[in-house]
Design a protein around this motif. Structure first.
Motif, PDB file in Angstrom:
ATOM      1  N   PHE A  86     -64.249  -2.523  -3.510  1.00  0.00           N
ATOM      2  CA  PHE A  86     -64.135  -2.863  -4.487  1.00  0.00           C
ATOM      3  C   PHE A  86     -62.755  -3.564  -4.692  1.00  0.00           C
ATOM      4  O   PHE A  86     -62.194  -5.119  -5.645  1.00  0.00           O
ATOM      5  CB  PHE A  86     -63.674  -1.691  -5.576  1.00  0.00           C
ATOM      6  CG  PHE A  86     -65.258  -1.246  -6.081  1.00  0.00           C
ATOM      7  CD1 PHE A  86     -66.454  -2.070  -6.417  1.00  0.00           C
ATOM      8  CD2 PHE A  86     -65.351  -0.179  -5.516  1.00  0.00           C
ATOM      9  CE1 PHE A  86     -67.369  -1.650  -5.814  1.00  0.00           C
ATOM     10  CE2 PHE A  86     -66.985   0.956  -5.516  1.00  0.00           C
ATOM     11  CZ  PHE A  86     -67.829  -0.235  -5.952  1.00  0.00           C
ATOM     12  N   ASP A  87     -61.990  -3.287  -3.916  1.00  0.00           N
ATOM     13  CA  ASP A  87     -60.251  -4.144  -4.287  1.00  0.00           C
ATOM     14  C   ASP A  87     -60.116  -5.341  -3.936  1.00  0.00           C
ATOM     15  O   ASP A  87     -59.467  -6.394  -4.136  1.00  0.00           O
ATOM     16  CB  ASP A  87     -59.535  -3.245  -3.098  1.00  0.00           C
ATOM     17  CG  ASP A  87     -57.425  -3.124  -2.890  1.00  0.00           C
ATOM     18  OD1 ASP A  87     -57.450  -3.179  -4.975  1.00  0.00           O
ATOM     19  OD2 ASP A  87     -56.789  -2.985  -2.559  1.00  0.00           O
ATOM     20  N   GLU A 101     -66.303 -12.635  -4.696  1.00  0.00           N
ATOM     21  CA  GLU A 101     -65.895 -11.417  -5.567  1.00  0.00           C
ATOM     22  C   GLU A 101     -66.982 -10.754  -5.670  1.00  0.00           C
ATOM     23  O   GLU A 101     -67.254  -9.898  -5.752  1.00  0.00           O
ATOM     24  CB  GLU A 101     -64.946 -11.953  -6.045  1.00  0.00           C
ATOM     25  CG  GLU A 101     -65.772 -11.920  -8.084  1.00  0.00           C
ATOM     26  CD  GLU A 101     -65.981 -13.922  -7.933  1.00  0.00           C
ATOM     27  OE1 GLU A 101     -65.992 -14.383  -9.321  1.00  0.00           O
ATOM     28  OE2 GLU A 101     -65.620 -14.381  -6.841  1.00  0.00           O
ATOM     29  N   VAL A 102     -68.522 -11.201  -6.070  1.00  0.00           N
ATOM     30  CA  VAL A 102     -69.964 -10.782  -6.226  1.00  0.00           C
ATOM     31  C   VAL A 102     -70.211  -9.825  -4.958  1.00  0.00           C
ATOM     32  O   VAL A 102     -70.743  -9.253  -4.816  1.00  0.00           O
ATOM     33  CB  VAL A 102     -70.674 -11.532  -6.730  1.00  0.00           C
ATOM     34  CG1 VAL A 102     -72.109 -11.061  -7.009  1.00  0.00           C
ATOM     35  CG2 VAL A 102     -70.287 -12.431  -8.199  1.00  0.00           C
ATOM     36  N   ALA A 103     -70.101 -11.177  -3.697  1.00  0.00           N
ATOM     37  CA  ALA A 103     -70.344 -10.009  -2.726  1.00  0.00           C
ATOM     38  C   ALA A 103     -69.003  -8.933  -1.885  1.00  0.00           C
ATOM     39  O   ALA A 103     -69.928  -8.065  -1.209  1.00  0.00           O
ATOM     40  CB  ALA A 103     -70.275 -10.779  -1.712  1.00  0.00           C
ATOM     41  N   TRP A 104     -68.343  -9.148  -2.155  1.00  0.00           N
ATOM     42  CA  TRP A 104     -67.115  -7.924  -2.369  1.00  0.00           C
ATOM     43  C   TRP A 104     -67.624  -6.358  -2.983  1.00  0.00           C
ATOM     44  O   TRP A 104     -67.750  -5.600  -2.386  1.00  0.00           O
ATOM     45  CB  TRP A 104     -65.859  -8.248  -2.808  1.00  0.00           C
ATOM     46  CG  TRP A 104     -65.130  -9.048  -1.402  1.00  0.00           C
ATOM     47  CD1 TRP A 104     -65.020 -10.402  -1.102  1.00  0.00           C
ATOM     48  CD2 TRP A 104     -64.332  -8.341  -0.083  1.00  0.00           C
ATOM     49  NE1 TRP A 104     -64.424 -10.844  -0.072  1.00  0.00           N
ATOM     50  CE2 TRP A 104     -64.032  -9.672   0.627  1.00  0.00           C
ATOM     51  CE3 TRP A 104     -64.899  -7.262   0.785  1.00  0.00           C
ATOM     52  CZ2 TRP A 104     -63.791  -9.146   2.240  1.00  0.00           C
ATOM     53  CZ3 TRP A 104     -63.945  -7.296   1.946  1.00  0.00           C
ATOM     54  CH2 TRP A 104     -63.580  -7.834   2.477  1.00  0.00           C
ATOM     55  N   ILE A 118     -59.990 -10.722  -5.549  1.00  0.00           N
ATOM     56  CA  ILE A 118     -59.896 -12.376  -5.711  1.00  0.00           C
ATOM     57  C   ILE A 118     -59.756 -12.806  -6.839  1.00  0.00           C
ATOM     58  O   ILE A 118     -60.044 -14.155  -7.485  1.00  0.00           O
ATOM     59  CB  ILE A 118     -61.583 -12.629  -5.137  1.00  0.00           C
ATOM     60  CG1 ILE A 118     -61.270 -11.900  -3.905  1.00  0.00           C
ATOM     61  CG2 ILE A 118     -62.164 -13.732  -5.097  1.00  0.00           C
ATOM     62  CD1 ILE A 118     -62.395 -12.254  -2.950  1.00  0.00           C
ATOM     63  N   ASP A 119     -60.841 -11.916  -7.552  1.00  0.00           N
ATOM     64  CA  ASP A 119     -60.866 -11.935  -9.403  1.00  0.00           C
ATOM     65  C   ASP A 119     -60.413 -10.680 -10.321  1.00  0.00           C
ATOM     66  O   ASP A 119     -60.693  -9.849 -10.026  1.00  0.00           O
ATOM     67  CB  ASP A 119     -62.390 -12.677  -9.757  1.00  0.00           C
ATOM     68  CG  ASP A 119     -62.944 -12.372 -11.386  1.00  0.00           C
ATOM     69  OD1 ASP A 119     -61.885 -12.761 -11.413  1.00  0.00           O
ATOM     70  OD2 ASP A 119     -64.038 -11.939 -11.437  1.00  0.00           O
ATOM     71  N   GLU A 120     -59.022 -11.390 -10.496  1.00  0.00           N
ATOM     72  CA  GLU A 120     -57.947 -10.311 -11.031  1.00  0.00           C
ATOM     73  C   GLU A 120     -58.789  -9.825 -12.583  1.00  0.00           C
ATOM     74  O   GLU A 120     -58.517  -9.246 -13.037  1.00  0.00           O
ATOM     75  CB  GLU A 120     -56.917 -10.832 -11.247  1.00  0.00           C
ATOM     76  CG  GLU A 120     -56.470 -11.913 -12.122  1.00  0.00           C
ATOM     77  CD  GLU A 120     -55.583 -12.660 -12.251  1.00  0.00           C
ATOM     78  OE1 GLU A 120     -54.550 -13.598 -12.988  1.00  0.00           O
ATOM     79  OE2 GLU A 120     -54.618 -11.823 -11.097  1.00  0.00           O
ATOM     80  N   ASN A 121     -59.889 -10.692 -13.253  1.00  0.00           N
ATOM     81  CA  ASN A 121     -60.893 -10.570 -14.571  1.00  0.00           C
ATOM     82  C   ASN A 121     -61.915  -9.404 -14.626  1.00  0.00           C
ATOM     83  O   ASN A 121     -62.579  -9.097 -14.704  1.00  0.00           O
ATOM     84  CB  ASN A 121     -60.579 -11.698 -15.524  1.00  0.00           C
ATOM     85  CG  ASN A 121     -59.374 -12.024 -15.890  1.00  0.00           C
ATOM     86  OD1 ASN A 121     -58.498 -11.384 -15.918  1.00  0.00           O
ATOM     87  ND2 ASN A 121     -58.858 -13.210 -16.073  1.00  0.00           N
ATOM     88  N   PHE A 122     -62.345  -9.700 -13.121  1.00  0.00           N
ATOM     89  CA  PHE A 122     -63.209  -8.692 -12.382  1.00  0.00           C
ATOM     90  C   PHE A 122     -63.700  -6.991 -13.725  1.00  0.00           C
ATOM     91  O   PHE A 122     -63.411  -6.158 -12.469  1.00  0.00           O
ATOM     92  CB  PHE A 122     -63.483  -9.020 -10.967  1.00  0.00           C
ATOM     93  CG  PHE A 122     -64.673  -8.447 -10.536  1.00  0.00           C
ATOM     94  CD1 PHE A 122     -66.216  -8.131 -11.267  1.00  0.00           C
ATOM     95  CD2 PHE A 122     -65.626  -9.509  -9.851  1.00  0.00           C
ATOM     96  CE1 PHE A 122     -67.374  -8.016 -11.826  1.00  0.00           C
ATOM     97  CE2 PHE A 122     -67.213  -9.029  -9.067  1.00  0.00           C
ATOM     98  CZ  PHE A 122     -67.876  -8.592 -10.162  1.00  0.00           C
TER      99      PHE A 122
END
Length: 464
Positions: free
Chosen positions: A224-225, A201-204, A230-234
């Motif tokens: 960003f989507d 998720e960090v790379a995305w 990947i991480d719904e709390n991001f």
């Protein structure tokens, strides 16, 4: 959360050590336990406890190289570099293949700003270590200290080649790309990285930031989507996605994203303000002002929020409410030039020229030296018939903007108004030389001057 075996062991050692200090009993610890205890206290800034642990450890294990290296680390931390160097030399004579000796040597060089020597030492450490990641990262940081971003990037990439979950290295790689203005190269790297690590998720998120920087908002939102899937709390990814949606004028979807951020964490003044802006774009005025007011309630010192409320009422031509809110803002922060500029604009809109002049003067005194501030301020003085004051201010402005046609044309007109024809001619010639195309502004601002034959004669020379 269940602790790992190592964490449990470390916690037991710390409890045992602190119990020993309270009871004045002496317990035995092996040298590795002592290393972990000392480093824990150093990492948490409790140096007195770290020193006590070090003293006891050396009493129990006087020949431990590991503890002596921890002692070197503490000496370096305290800037006792000469003592650290002497101890390190002694340790080198005993264990010349211990990678930690070269790492601590690099730390000493780095403290002395001898970064090239630090890198040489770290490259030797690479020959003896199994932990390449930490050494690569340290080499990358030394190159950063030297402002050699290309080499720094190379070594942070080596960290990621060893461990794709090293997010600290990933952030450092992207920092280097950003600093070097290599957005396209960063995108190419991240796309390749994501091919091998599709659930990072960090790379995305970082990919989205690169597309956003290039104003490719569609692609930014797309990236960003994925981060939020990947991480719904991001939280950060939702905020960035919302900003991208705003740029695409998808205000309803942007509001939904901002609302998610407020569900994940306490409402921030930034999110509340942006929601207000989105509602205003959707012509939902009641909702817009509701969120602007929530923003200033959340953060009374946020100038953007007070300005948003003030501008909202200026656009509605509701000058009474606009002046009410800008006065509230000035009461909170009387040195904010943006507040005073709004104060001036509102009073100008109501044709209260003395108050408007005061606002522009206060904005200037608060540090606003923008061209439009000088221009608007002198316009007010001209309306009030204070031509000499207006000239004085424009002459100050020429120190900031020495080749600005707008100032020259205004000086010309003002000098003509006080019958100083010689200076009027001088500044008119300056203005025409700098920008002939916009000379018709004279007709709008100084219609009497425009009709004068000598003025038209000077203009004709430049037309030819």
């Amino acid at each position: 959360m269940r602790l790992s075996h190592d964490e449990e062991e470390n916690n037991l050692s710390l409890s045992k050590f602190e119990s020993m200090l309270k009871t004045n009993k002496v317990f035995f610890f092996d040298s590795e336990e002592f290393e972990d205890i000392i480093l824990h206290y150093m990492d948490t800034g409790r140096m007195n406890l770290a020193k006590k642990a070090l003293k006891l450890s050396l009493e129990q294990h006087p020949k431990s190289t590991g503890l002596r290296l921890v002692q070197v680390e503490m000496l370096i931390y305290e800037d006792r570099l000469e003592v650290a160097q002497k101890l390190l030399n002694d340790l080198y004579a005993i264990e010349p293949t211990n990678e930690e000796i070269y790492i601590q040597q690099a730390n000493i060089y780095s403290k002395k700003d001898q970064h090239e020597k630090a890198i040489e030492s770290l490259k030797i450490a690479l020959e003896y270590t199994d932990d390449f990641i930490d050494v690569y990262s340290m080499i990358g940081m030394e190159y950063l200290f030297m402002d050699n971003l290309e080499k720094a990037k190379e070594f942070f990439i080596k960290c990621l080649d060893e461990d794709t979950m090293d997010y600290s290295a990933l952030y450092n790689v992207i920092y280097c790309f950003d600093f070097l203005d290599q957005n396209n190269e960063a995108i190419a790297y991240l796309e390749k990285f994501i091919d091998n690590n599709p659930y990072s998720e960090v790379a995305w998120h970082q990919l989205g930031r690169q597309f956003y920087a290039l104003r490719n908002y569609e692609k930014a939102v797309w990236a960003f989507d994925y981060a939020t899937i990947i991480d719904e709390n991001f939280l950060g990814a939702y905020l960035e996605k919302a900003k991208g949606l705003e740029k695409l004028k998808k205000y309803k979807e942007a509001i939904e994203c901002y609302n998610i951020t407020m569900e994940l964490d306490d409402p921030t003044s930034f999110a509340l303000l942006r929601i207000g802006k989105c509602h205003e774009k959707l012509n939902q005025k009641d909702l817009a002002i509701k969120f602007y007011l929530r923003t200033v309630h959340e953060d009374p010192l946020l100038d953007k929020a007070w300005i948003a409320i003030t501008d909202f009422y200026i656009r509605q031509k509701n000058f009474q409410k606009a002046i009410y809110y800008v006065n509230k803002a000035i009461a909170i922060d009387g040195d904010n030039s943006l507040y005073w500029k709004r104060f001036a604009a509102i009073n100008q809109g109501m044709q209260f020229y003395e108050e408007a002049e005061l606002g522009y003067r206060k904005a200037f005194e608060a540090g606003d030296i923008n061209l439009d501030t000088f221009v608007l301020w002198t316009n007010m003085l001209q309306e009030l018939g204070e031509y000499e004051n207006a000239i004085e201010i424009l002459l100050q402005a020429t120190e900031v903007f020495p080749e600005e046609y707008e100032i020259e044309y205004r000086l010309a007109g003002l000098y003509y108004l006080i019958s100083d024809t010689k200076k009027g001619n001088f500044h008119l010639n300056n203005g025409l030389r700098l920008n002939f195309r916009n000379h018709t502004m004279i007709e709008e601002i100084f219609p009497i001057m425009w009709k004068k034959k000598r003025v038209q004669n000077i203009i004709e020379k430049y037309r030819e």
